[in-house]
Design a protein around this motif. Structure first.
Motif, PDB file in Angstrom:
ATOM      1  N   ILE A  54     -14.332  89.908  11.470  1.00 15.64           N
ATOM      2  CA  ILE A  54     -15.367  88.840  11.938  1.00 15.64           C
ATOM      3  C   ILE A  54     -15.748  88.055  10.918  1.00 15.64           C
ATOM      4  O   ILE A  54     -15.629  86.429  11.433  1.00 15.64           O
ATOM      5  N   GLU A  55     -16.111  88.371   9.785  1.00 16.64           N
ATOM      6  CA  GLU A  55     -16.337  87.240   8.746  1.00 16.64           C
ATOM      7  C   GLU A  55     -15.095  86.418   8.348  1.00 16.64           C
ATOM      8  O   GLU A  55     -15.111  85.401   8.086  1.00 16.64           O
ATOM      9  N   ARG A  56     -13.928  87.273   8.415  1.00 17.08           N
ATOM     10  CA  ARG A  56     -12.497  86.454   8.164  1.00 17.08           C
ATOM     11  C   ARG A  56     -12.298  85.277   9.129  1.00 17.08           C
ATOM     12  O   ARG A  56     -11.894  84.375   8.670  1.00 17.08           O
ATOM     13  N   ARG A  57     -12.575  85.860  10.343  1.00 18.95           N
ATOM     14  CA  ARG A  57     -12.363  84.729  11.588  1.00 18.95           C
ATOM     15  C   ARG A  57     -13.318  83.458  11.222  1.00 18.95           C
ATOM     16  O   ARG A  57     -12.948  82.203  11.486  1.00 18.95           O
ATOM     17  N   LYS A  58     -14.547  83.691  11.018  1.00 18.20           N
ATOM     18  CA  LYS A  58     -15.559  82.673  10.832  1.00 18.20           C
ATOM     19  C   LYS A  58     -15.169  81.934   9.602  1.00 18.20           C
ATOM     20  O   LYS A  58     -15.224  80.684   9.665  1.00 18.20           O
ATOM     21  N   ALA A  59     -14.637  82.361   8.471  1.00 16.05           N
ATOM     22  CA  ALA A  59     -14.227  81.602   7.421  1.00 16.05           C
ATOM     23  C   ALA A  59     -13.115  80.823   7.755  1.00 16.05           C
ATOM     24  O   ALA A  59     -12.738  79.731   7.280  1.00 16.05           O
ATOM     25  N   THR A  60     -12.185  81.425   8.628  1.00 16.56           N
ATOM     26  CA  THR A  60     -10.782  80.728   9.083  1.00 16.56           C
ATOM     27  C   THR A  60     -11.219  79.516  10.001  1.00 16.56           C
ATOM     28  O   THR A  60     -10.734  78.399   9.913  1.00 16.56           O
ATOM     29  N   MET A  61     -12.415  79.919  10.690  1.00 14.16           N
ATOM     30  CA  MET A  61     -13.063  78.966  11.556  1.00 14.16           C
ATOM     31  C   MET A  61     -13.453  77.575  10.844  1.00 14.16           C
ATOM     32  O   MET A  61     -13.235  76.397  11.288  1.00 14.16           O
ATOM     33  N   SER A  62     -14.282  78.130   9.842  1.00 13.44           N
ATOM     34  CA  SER A  62     -14.909  77.146   8.921  1.00 13.44           C
ATOM     35  C   SER A  62     -13.904  76.106   8.121  1.00 13.44           C
ATOM     36  O   SER A  62     -13.942  75.005   8.211  1.00 13.44           O
ATOM     37  N   GLY A  63     -12.718  76.926   7.777  1.00 16.05           N
ATOM     38  CA  GLY A  63     -11.576  75.936   7.166  1.00 16.05           C
ATOM     39  C   GLY A  63     -10.791  75.329   8.132  1.00 16.05           C
ATOM     40  O   GLY A  63     -10.425  73.913   7.903  1.00 16.05           O
TER      41      GLY A  63
END
Length: 362
Positions: A160-169
């Motif tokens: 979930i945190e990885r997806r958040k980081a991806t979305m932020s990027g």
């Protein structure tokens, strides 16, 4: 002695289902752990395969829990079947009744001697052995589920945190693309309006750099968008997986609790009934007993209530614990009611199905 037809075969079949589930759970857990690593590239290639495996685990979960619930109900059925043996202990045989025509004292003595020499250990050991096996399966599975749930929940949080980081990027890239669009348009207008060859050359160089960055950002946007969508799909799928693990743990706890309390009560009742039948002073109490398990007469149960040791213990340990740790009838009945209610809520379909079939026969 009553026999449980196909009981051991059902236990073996259920254990095999549990083993198959463990393998698939570990495989799915490993994939989830891999997704949690930010340096690991992911794609949709194995999504359908993994989704199918998790769906299979969910189906097997229901089958396994239903089978074990049915086995536990079967043990209760067996208790009632064994009740016929107790009836033979408290009733007079034909010969004893005949002797009683001439001497009531001799009739009583013959019945007392017969009951005194009749052991219920065989019934207890058979029932306990099957309880031991089921509890062993349940506790081993629960231990694995507990471990996998902890690691999978942590991995899911990382995904979930990885997806958040991806979305932020992705948002950062899209913002830069929005900035580049007017910059490219502006420089195009400057090139068109310029009459200086030198200025046009410099502007075209700047446009080339901006165009290159724009193309790179667009490619990165597509990459991050695909990764975000894939992570979203996997997150949803593995949320189902983690929820399933949590649900399985709850089901295992319900099954273990019911089986343990049932076994405690069963052993206490068996031992107390045997004692009451073997003690002449308790014959009146014995005659009040109609059935075992949940149908024990309250008056008789007052003399028999107590608590045995855990169902995994041997018969000697259980009877010793019974003598040392007597508790009030109300307490064991309260605990059993709670366990039965929780069991009925979770396995209502199994109960209905079981009640419509002859699972245990003598």
């Amino acid at each position: 002695m009553a026999t449980l037809q196909n009981f051991d075969a059902e236990i073996a079949k259920t254990n095999q289902v549990v083993q198959d589930m463990r393998t698939k759970i570990e495989q799915s857990g490993a994939v989830l752990d891999t997704l949690a690593r930010t340096d690991k590239k992911i794609g949709d290639a194995n999504f359908d395969l993994e989704n199918a495996r998790i769906e299979d685990v969910l189906k097997q979960q229901k089958v396994m829990e239903g089978n074990i619930a049915d086995l536990i109900i079967g043990l209760e059925d067996a208790t009632n079947v064994f009740g016929a043996e107790f009836e033979s202990m408290k009733n007079y045989t034909g010969w004893e009744s005949f002797v009683g025509i001439f001497s009531d004292q001799s009739k009583q003595r013959m019945r007392t001697d017969r009951v005194r020499n009749m052991s219920l250990a065989g019934n207890l050991q058979e029932l306990l052995a099957k309880s031991d096996t089921i509890v062993g399966i349940l506790k081993a599975q629960k231990q694995i589920l507990d471990q996998r749930y902890k690691t999978s929940e942590a991995s899911l949080s990382q995904v979930i945190e990885r997806r958040k980081a991806t979305m932020s990027g992705l948002e950062t890239v899209q913002k830069r693309i929005e900035e580049l669009n007017p910059m490219l348009l502006d420089i195009e207008n400057k090139i068109a309006a310029s009459t200086s060859q030198k200025e046009r050359t410099e502007l075209e160089g700047e446009r080339s750099k901006l165009a290159t960055e724009y193309n790179e950002k667009q490619a990165k946007e597509q990459e991050l968008l695909a990764e975000s969508q894939t992570l979203e799909r996997y997150t949803s799928m593995f949320q189902t997986f983690v929820d399933s693990l949590n649900n399985q743990i709850a089901a295992q706890s319900t099954l273990i609790n019911k089986l343990t309390i049932d076994t405690e009560q069963r052993i206490v009742l068996y031992k107390a009934l045997e004692d009451s039948l073997k003690t002449a002073a308790q014959q009146d109490v014995a005659h009040k007993i109609n059935t075992l398990g949940s149908q024990v007469d309250n008056t008789a149960e007052e003399t028999m209530a107590g608590i045995g040791a855990a169902s995994q213990k041997h018969i000697g340990d259980l009877l010793e614990m019974h003598e040392k740790n007597m508790v009030a009838t109300a307490d064991i009945q309260r605990r059993k009611k709670l366990a039965d209610d929780a069991f009925a809520r979770r396995f209502d379909d199994v109960l209905k199905k079981h009640n419509s079939a002859n699972y245990v026969q003598s």
